[in-house]
Design a protein around this motif. Structure first.
Motif, short mmCIF file in Angstrom:
data_model
loop_
_atom_site.label_atom_id
_atom_site.label_comp_id
_atom_site.label_asym_id
_atom_site.label_seq_id
_atom_site.Cartn_x
_atom_site.Cartn_y
_atom_site.Cartn_z
N ILE A 1 0.88 -1.17 0.00
CA ILE A 1 0.00 0.00 0.00
C ILE A 1 0.92 1.22 0.00
CG2 ILE A 1 -1.84 1.23 1.22
CD1 ILE A 1 -2.21 -1.53 2.78
N SER A 2 0.90 1.99 -1.07
CA SER A 2 1.83 3.11 -1.22
C SER A 2 1.15 4.42 -0.81
CB SER A 2 2.32 3.20 -2.66
OG SER A 2 3.34 4.18 -2.77
N LEU A 3 1.79 5.12 0.11
CA LEU A 3 1.27 6.39 0.62
C LEU A 3 2.19 7.52 0.16
CD1 LEU A 3 0.70 5.22 4.31
CD2 LEU A 3 -0.94 5.13 2.43
N PRO A 4 1.68 8.52 -0.56
CA PRO A 4 2.53 9.60 -1.04
C PRO A 4 3.11 10.43 0.10
CG PRO A 4 0.21 10.09 -1.43
CD PRO A 4 0.27 8.68 -0.95
N GLY A 5 4.44 10.54 0.11
CA GLY A 5 5.12 11.25 1.19
C GLY A 5 4.73 12.71 1.28
N ASP A 6 4.50 13.35 0.13
CA ASP A 6 4.18 14.78 0.14
C ASP A 6 2.80 15.04 0.75
OD1 ASP A 6 6.58 15.04 -1.04
OD2 ASP A 6 5.85 15.76 -2.98
N VAL A 7 1.94 14.04 0.77
CA VAL A 7 0.62 14.18 1.38
C VAL A 7 0.71 13.97 2.89
CG1 VAL A 7 -1.72 13.23 1.48
CG2 VAL A 7 -0.58 13.50 -0.72
N LEU A 8 1.63 13.10 3.29
CA LEU A 8 1.77 12.80 4.72
C LEU A 8 2.56 13.85 5.48
CD1 LEU A 8 2.65 8.98 4.49
CD2 LEU A 8 0.41 9.98 4.99
N ALA B 1 5.27 17.52 5.44
CA ALA B 1 5.85 18.70 4.79
C ALA B 1 7.28 18.37 4.40
CB ALA B 1 5.81 19.88 5.75
N SER B 2 7.84 19.13 3.48
CA SER B 2 9.19 18.88 2.99
C SER B 2 10.21 18.86 4.14
CB SER B 2 9.59 19.95 1.98
OG SER B 2 10.91 19.75 1.53
N GLY B 3 11.02 17.80 4.19
CA GLY B 3 12.07 17.69 5.18
C GLY B 3 11.61 17.44 6.60
N SER B 4 10.31 17.14 6.78
CA SER B 4 9.75 16.97 8.12
C SER B 4 9.28 15.54 8.33
CB SER B 4 8.56 17.92 8.32
OG SER B 4 7.86 17.62 9.51
N ASP B 5 9.24 15.11 9.60
CA ASP B 5 8.66 13.81 9.92
C ASP B 5 7.37 13.98 10.73
OD1 ASP B 5 9.67 14.64 12.36
OD2 ASP B 5 10.26 12.63 12.97
N LYS B 6 6.84 15.17 10.75
CA LYS B 6 5.59 15.43 11.47
C LYS B 6 4.41 15.22 10.54
CE LYS B 6 3.04 18.97 14.05
NZ LYS B 6 2.60 18.02 15.09
N LEU B 7 3.54 14.27 10.88
CA LEU B 7 2.36 14.02 10.07
C LEU B 7 1.45 15.24 10.03
CD1 LEU B 7 1.43 10.41 11.28
CD2 LEU B 7 1.89 11.07 8.91
N ASN B 8 0.95 15.59 8.84
CA ASN B 8 -0.01 16.67 8.76
C ASN B 8 -1.43 16.12 8.85
OD1 ASN B 8 -0.75 15.71 6.17
ND2 ASN B 8 0.89 16.91 5.23
N LYS B 9 -2.41 16.97 8.91
CA LYS B 9 -3.80 16.55 9.12
C LYS B 9 -4.30 15.66 7.98
CE LYS B 9 -4.71 18.35 13.09
NZ LYS B 9 -4.98 17.44 14.24
N GLU B 10 -3.93 16.01 6.75
CA GLU B 10 -4.37 15.19 5.62
C GLU B 10 -3.77 13.79 5.71
OE1 GLU B 10 -4.53 15.33 0.72
OE2 GLU B 10 -3.42 16.87 1.83
N GLY B 11 -2.50 13.74 6.11
CA GLY B 11 -1.85 12.45 6.27
C GLY B 11 -2.51 11.61 7.35
N GLU B 12 -2.85 12.25 8.46
CA GLU B 12 -3.53 11.52 9.53
C GLU B 12 -4.88 10.98 9.06
OE1 GLU B 12 -3.79 14.23 12.78
OE2 GLU B 12 -1.69 13.93 13.41
N GLY B 13 -5.57 11.75 8.25
CA GLY B 13 -6.85 11.30 7.72
C GLY B 13 -6.71 10.07 6.85
N ILE B 14 -5.65 10.06 6.02
CA ILE B 14 -5.40 8.89 5.17
C ILE B 14 -5.09 7.66 6.02
CG2 ILE B 14 -3.73 7.89 3.54
CD1 ILE B 14 -3.55 10.63 2.23
N LEU B 15 -4.26 7.83 7.03
CA LEU B 15 -3.89 6.70 7.89
C LEU B 15 -5.10 6.20 8.68
CD1 LEU B 15 -0.38 7.80 9.22
CD2 LEU B 15 -0.93 6.26 7.33
N ASP B 16 -6.01 7.10 9.07
CA ASP B 16 -7.24 6.66 9.74
C ASP B 16 -8.04 5.73 8.83
OD1 ASP B 16 -6.77 8.06 12.09
OD2 ASP B 16 -7.84 9.85 11.42
N LYS B 17 -8.11 6.07 7.55
CA LYS B 17 -8.86 5.24 6.60
C LYS B 17 -8.18 3.90 6.37
CE LYS B 17 -10.82 9.27 4.25
NZ LYS B 17 -10.80 10.12 3.03
N VAL B 18 -6.85 3.92 6.27
CA VAL B 18 -6.11 2.67 6.10
C VAL B 18 -6.34 1.76 7.30
CG1 VAL B 18 -3.80 1.65 5.99
CG2 VAL B 18 -4.34 3.67 4.60
#
Length: 235
Positions: A102-109, A111-128
């Motif tokens: 299951i491939s998750l786009p890094g730019d959606v999860l 921000a550039s150079g960061s390992d902090k999940l953004n809200k959109e990324g959290e929403g995707i992971l909730d669905k997964v």
């Protein structure tokens, strides 16, 4: 008459084997090891003479080969079907290196150079997590979160390099998925790894390619009987 019947069935079974092999290769399954195993057998189907006994033996070999390929194809199709809901959410579910991913786009999860999940990324992971938790057979499997970057060098900072960034992003995805208040997936069945830029899926020579390479993958880890030297699965 029997010779003609066997020859016709042999040709039909050969065609079936060719089609199954093509379907599996197109899906991303590496059957080269299985082919090597079959090629090492004493029966050299391509050099058989036209006797009835030898053609019947060849037919039996090809039928067995077709059954093996059918089982392999069925396993992947069953797993893909269970993950179909994720494709409807816009996520890529594919076979790569004989693993369902299951491939998750890094730019959606992130921000550039960061390992902090953004809200959109959290929403995707909730669905997964919802899809996996909703199927007991999926929830009971083992998974690895694999972090990947593009080839643009990262020097210094908290991550030091792309190895650090890819691993910490994978860690963040894992922690979210096993968090009882978020993904609530069983921690004992999840792990994380970082690949930096050594396993690209596209060329790093373009912005589009680099974007594809910045990703996190949820790898469905094969069980022992599924390990794809394909021997136990094909037998």
């Amino acid at each position: 008459t029997r010779l003609a019947e066997v020859q016709r069935e042999l040709e039909e079974t050969k065609a079936r084997v060719d089609k199954l092999e093509a379907d599996l290769v197109a899906a991303g399954v590496d059957i080269s090891k299985l082919n090597q195993d079959l090629a090492s057998r004493n029966t050299e189907l391509s050099t058989l003479s036209a006797t009835l006994e030898e053609r019947e033996k060849a037919l039996a070999e090809y039928k067995k080969r077709a059954q093996q390929l059918e089982r392999i194809k069925q396993r992947f199709e069953q797993l893909r079907k269970k993950l179909e809901e994720l494709t409807s959410l816009g996520l890529a579910v594919k076979i790569r290196n004989n693993r369902m991913i299951i491939s998750l786009p890094g730019d959606v999860l992130f921000a550039s150079g960061s390992d902090k999940l953004n809200k959109e990324g959290e929403g995707i992971l909730d669905k997964v997590a919802g899809v996996i938790n909703g199927d007991p057979s999926l929830r009971s499997r083992y998974y690895q979160v694999a972090g990947h970057t593009d080839s643009q060098p990262l020097r210094g900072g908290v991550f030091q390099d792309n190895w650090g960034l890819s691993l910490m992003r994978a860690r963040q995805v894992l922690l979210y998925l096993i968090d009882p208040e978020h993904g609530a997936l069983p921690a004992t069945r999840w792990s994380a790894s970082g690949y930096a830029d050594i396993d690209p899926v596209a060329s790093n020579d373009s912005d589009e390619g680099r974007q594809q390479n910045r990703r996190c993958e949820l790898v469905v880890v094969p069980s022992a009987e599924e390990m794809l030297d394909l021997k136990s699965l094909a037998e």
